[in-house]
Design a protein around this motif. Structure first.
Motif, mmCIF file in Angstrom:
data_model
loop_
_atom_site.group_PDB
_atom_site.id
_atom_site.type_symbol
_atom_site.label_atom_id
_atom_site.label_comp_id
_atom_site.label_asym_id
_atom_site.label_seq_id
_atom_site.Cartn_x
_atom_site.Cartn_y
_atom_site.Cartn_z
ATOM 1 N N GLU A 152 12.950 43.031 44.658
ATOM 2 C CA GLU A 152 14.205 43.619 45.142
ATOM 3 C C GLU A 152 15.408 42.883 44.570
ATOM 4 O O GLU A 152 16.376 43.505 44.125
ATOM 5 N N ILE A 153 15.348 41.568 44.577
ATOM 6 C CA ILE A 153 16.468 40.780 44.059
ATOM 7 C C ILE A 153 16.594 40.970 42.546
ATOM 8 O O ILE A 153 17.704 41.072 42.014
ATOM 9 N N SER A 154 15.465 41.069 41.856
ATOM 10 C CA SER A 154 15.508 41.299 40.405
ATOM 11 C C SER A 154 16.141 42.643 40.088
ATOM 12 O O SER A 154 16.907 42.767 39.128
ATOM 13 N N SER A 155 15.833 43.679 40.906
ATOM 14 C CA SER A 155 16.472 44.970 40.653
ATOM 15 C C SER A 155 17.966 44.911 40.930
ATOM 16 O O SER A 155 18.750 45.549 40.241
ATOM 17 N N GLU A 156 18.350 44.122 41.942
ATOM 18 C CA GLU A 156 19.775 43.954 42.224
ATOM 19 C C GLU A 156 20.473 43.273 41.044
ATOM 20 O O GLU A 156 21.565 43.690 40.640
ATOM 21 N N VAL A 157 19.840 42.259 40.467
ATOM 22 C CA VAL A 157 20.408 41.565 39.310
ATOM 23 C C VAL A 157 20.549 42.539 38.139
ATOM 24 O O VAL A 157 21.589 42.587 37.470
ATOM 25 N N THR A 158 19.520 43.321 37.903
ATOM 26 C CA THR A 158 19.563 44.303 36.810
ATOM 27 C C THR A 158 20.685 45.311 37.037
ATOM 28 O O THR A 158 21.414 45.674 36.107
ATOM 29 N N LEU A 159 20.838 45.745 38.279
ATOM 30 C CA LEU A 159 21.894 46.695 38.620
ATOM 31 C C LEU A 159 23.280 46.089 38.378
ATOM 32 O O LEU A 159 24.161 46.742 37.802
ATOM 33 N N LEU A 160 23.465 44.838 38.784
ATOM 34 C CA LEU A 160 24.761 44.175 38.565
ATOM 35 C C LEU A 160 25.039 43.976 37.081
ATOM 36 O O LEU A 160 26.180 44.156 36.630
ATOM 37 N N GLU A 161 24.032 43.614 36.312
ATOM 38 C CA GLU A 161 24.215 43.453 34.863
ATOM 39 C C GLU A 161 24.617 44.782 34.228
ATOM 40 O O GLU A 161 25.497 44.825 33.354
ATOM 41 N N GLU A 162 23.978 45.861 34.664
ATOM 42 C CA GLU A 162 24.309 47.196 34.152
ATOM 43 C C GLU A 162 25.739 47.573 34.540
ATOM 44 O O GLU A 162 26.492 48.136 33.730
ATOM 45 N N ARG A 163 26.124 47.236 35.764
ATOM 46 C CA ARG A 163 27.476 47.542 36.226
ATOM 47 C C ARG A 163 28.514 46.797 35.380
ATOM 48 O O ARG A 163 29.555 47.351 35.030
ATOM 49 N N ILE A 164 28.237 45.548 35.041
ATOM 50 C CA ILE A 164 29.164 44.770 34.211
ATOM 51 C C ILE A 164 29.294 45.401 32.828
ATOM 52 O O ILE A 164 30.399 45.535 32.281
ATOM 53 N N ARG A 165 28.161 45.817 32.245
ATOM 54 C CA ARG A 165 28.215 46.480 30.932
ATOM 55 C C ARG A 165 29.036 47.772 31.008
ATOM 56 O O ARG A 165 29.826 48.074 30.114
ATOM 57 N N ASN A 166 28.846 48.518 32.082
ATOM 58 C CA ASN A 166 29.608 49.767 32.252
ATOM 59 C C ASN A 166 31.092 49.491 32.402
ATOM 60 O O ASN A 166 31.929 50.250 31.893
ATOM 61 N N MET A 167 31.447 48.422 33.104
ATOM 62 C CA MET A 167 32.868 48.077 33.275
ATOM 63 C C MET A 167 33.507 47.701 31.950
ATOM 64 O O MET A 167 34.670 48.040 31.695
ATOM 65 N N GLU A 168 32.762 46.994 31.106
ATOM 66 C CA GLU A 168 33.286 46.636 29.785
ATOM 67 C C GLU A 168 33.552 47.899 28.965
ATOM 68 O O GLU A 168 34.592 48.019 28.313
#
Length: 149
Positions: free
Chosen positions: A28-44
């Motif tokens: 669960e925590i790994s998926s949260e990390v992946t989601l946050l990393e994806e969100r950062i890429r999308n923000m860029e």
């Protein structure tokens, strides 16, 4: 002959359950990390896209209000990106802790499994020795009967 019974079977079951729970938390925590990393890429990508959108829409005139709106959008995205990076850092720490829990749970389960294996091997050795003694007793009893008759 009695069957092999491992008296700590319930402990082994508990250790397996603890391992499953810790693996689930780690996933669960790994998926949260992946989601946050994806969100950062999308923000860029979005911050670059904001400037391009403004450029495409306001080709002929770019006044002070447009500049303020553009700067506000870029600043809002930058602040959101900073907050998300902080959340990512926290999530990475949680993931490291969860990984340590998984590792510990695997070790704890392995200890009980190894104990079970050792006890099973000891049971097998004891069983073979008992069978050998029984066979020897039967052989000696038949030999004595032959000698008596």
């Amino acid at each position: 002959m009695k069957q092999f019974v491992f008296s700590l079977e319930s402990v082994l079951g508990l250790r397996e359950w603890e391992e499953q729970v810790s693996r689930l938390e780690f996933n669960e925590i790994s998926s949260e990390v992946t989601l946050l990393e994806e969100r950062i890429r999308n923000m860029e990508n979005e911050s670059a896209g904001v400037c391009e959108k403004w450029n495409a829409v306001h080709v002929e005139v770019f006044n002070r209000n447009d500049r303020l709106a553009l700067m506000g959008s870029v600043d809002a995205l930058r602040l959101l990106k900073i907050e998300t990076k902080a959340s990512l850092k926290t999530a990475n720490l949680k993931r490291e802790e969860a990984l340590a829990k998984v590792t510990q749970a695997v070790r704890n389960k392995k200890v009980v499994e190894n104990l079970k294996e050792r006890r099973l091997e000891a049971y097998k050795v004891e069983s073979i020795l008992r069978e050998g003694l029984e066979i020897e007793d039967i052989y000696n009893a038949r030999r004595k009967r032959r000698g008596v008759s």
